[in-house]
Design an enzyme around this catalytic site. Structure first.
Site, PDB file in Angstrom:
ATOM      1  N   ARG A 237     -33.938  62.860 -12.116  1.00 59.06           N
ATOM      2  CA  ARG A 237     -34.515  62.780 -13.447  1.00 59.06           C
ATOM      3  C   ARG A 237     -34.821  64.196 -13.917  1.00 59.06           C
ATOM      4  NH1 ARG A 237     -32.684  58.540 -13.908  1.00 59.06           N
ATOM      5  NH2 ARG A 237     -33.701  56.544 -14.264  1.00 59.06           N
ATOM      6  N   GLU A 266     -33.914  64.342 -22.696  1.00 57.77           N
ATOM      7  CA  GLU A 266     -32.583  63.819 -23.038  1.00 57.77           C
ATOM      8  C   GLU A 266     -32.639  63.065 -24.366  1.00 57.77           C
ATOM      9  OE1 GLU A 266     -31.584  62.883 -18.394  1.00 57.77           O
ATOM     10  OE2 GLU A 266     -31.202  61.309 -19.858  1.00 57.77           O
ATOM     11  N   HIS A 284     -25.910  62.603 -18.498  1.00 56.89           N
ATOM     12  CA  HIS A 284     -26.518  61.524 -17.697  1.00 56.89           C
ATOM     13  C   HIS A 284     -25.497  60.410 -17.418  1.00 56.89           C
ATOM     14  CE1 HIS A 284     -30.585  59.547 -16.574  1.00 56.89           C
ATOM     15  NE2 HIS A 284     -29.614  59.106 -15.789  1.00 56.89           N
TER      16      HIS A 284
HETATM   17  C1  GLV Z   1     -29.798  56.090 -13.809  1.00 52.67           C
HETATM   18  O1  GLV Z   1     -30.270  57.125 -14.135  1.00 52.67           O
HETATM   19  C2  GLV Z   1     -30.511  55.057 -13.105  1.00 52.67           C
HETATM   20  O2  GLV Z   1     -31.737  55.115 -13.024  1.00 52.67           O
HETATM   21  O3  GLV Z   1     -29.848  54.144 -12.620  1.00 52.67           O
END
Ligand code: GLV
Length: 318
Positions: A237, A266, A284
């Site tokens: 993250r 983001e 992401h």
């Molecule tokens: C992606 O970032 C997830 O949490 O699966």
């Protein structure tokens, strides 16, 4: 005989189109974004929803408060840092997520970033496209850094961290990890100090959970320890990395480079990063393959279906 009415599900944010179709086949689904005034809509209609589906958008404590009959939140994704678990626990609301099915793809993306930044493949691609290869007066493309046999430090040795570690075996990398505690079944060397792990590593891969407990875990001192020959890879993250400290470290060449799939705000990416050649930036997409996203969608459905049938989940986030 009347068939019982299907549960009403509140959808927060857009989802994979396939998942939206599957949800609408089974449930009465309402997309919160469709409401001109979402807060007013929830105040008026909130009581009819027993389930909610979300993804990286999460769900706020205020939204949960406006859903007095909410029993389950099914999250498309493994990370639940945007869901206030203290609130769901207090209200006994089940929270489902999508672990395991994405381990391979997130680990693959960690290596795509690692190889990309070490061997400068995106930059080399830009060099070829710009017609610079073989041009008179052009230097040959700069040398990269060797990945095979290098030192890999993993921050967070959960399911995905272990999958990354297994990938590293194929590259004959020397491996150590940092986590809050040593992991019982892990054959790799545990490093209790994150700064020491960074000092040791050529590549520091971050794959720990997000949330308040890990905010800015990767900070200035960790980046200083990683040093001018070290690379940072983040597939966890954005909140785990102090992004301003990272930008400074990159600008001042205190670290060699970074491969980032996630960012603090983001989809906003710090402008400074956009002009740096020693960073690889992804929107992401670590789990973003057709196969894995379909498996995640299936898990979202399975969690809901099992909950409404038997008050259980296939995978429950805690
Ligand atoms: C992606 O970032 C997830 O949490 O699966």
């Amino acid at each position: 005989m009347n068939t019982p009415e299907r549960p009403h599900i509140l959808q927060i944010g857009p989802l994979l189109p396939l998942l939206e179709t599957w949800l609408r086949d089974r449930y009465v689904v309402c997309l919160l974004d469709d409401a001109p005034d979402p807060a007013a809509f929830l105040a008026e209609q909130g009581a009819r929803f027993t389930g909610a589906v979300t993804s990286l958008f999460g769900i706020s404590a205020e939204q949960i408060a406006a859903l007095p009959n909410l029993r389950i939140i099914s999250n498309f994704g493994v990370g639940v840092d945007k869901i206030p678990l203290e609130v769901t626990r207090a209200r006994d609301i089940a929270v489902g997520n999508t672990p395991d099915v994405l381990n391979d793809c997130v680990a693959d993306t960690a290596f795509a970033l690692l190889l990309g930044v070490a061997r400068a493949t995106p930059e080399a691609d830009r060099y070829v496209r710009a017609g610079r290869w073989g041009q008179p007066g052009q230097n040959s493309f700069h040398l990269g850094r060797k990945v095979s046999g290098a030192r890999l430090g993993i921050v967070g040795l959960g399911r995905i961290g272990k999958t990354i570690a297994r990938r590293a075996l194929g590259f004959e990398m020397d491996l150590r990890y940092h986590a809050r505690h040593p992991v019982a079944d892990a054959p790799w060397q545990y490093e209790s100090s994150l700064v020491e792990l960074a000092r040791w590593a050529d590549f520091l891969v971050v794959i720990t959970a997000g949330g308040a407990g890990t905010r800015h875990l990767i900070n200035g001192p960790v980046l200083d320890a990683l040093g001018p020959r070290g690379f940072l890879i983040n597939v966890s993250r954005g909140s785990v990395v102090d992004e301003q400290a990272l930008v400074r470290a990159l600008a001042e060449k205190k670290i060699a480079g970074a491969g980032l799939d996630v960012f603090e705000n983001e989809p906003r990416v710090p402008a400074e990063l956009l002009t740096m050649d020693n960073v690889v930036l992804l929107p992401h997409i670590a789990s973003g393959t057709e196969e894995t996203r379909q498996a995640m969608a299936q898990r979202v459905i399975d969690n809901l279906d099992l909950f409404f049938a038997e008050r259980r989940l296939v995978s429950e986030a805690r």
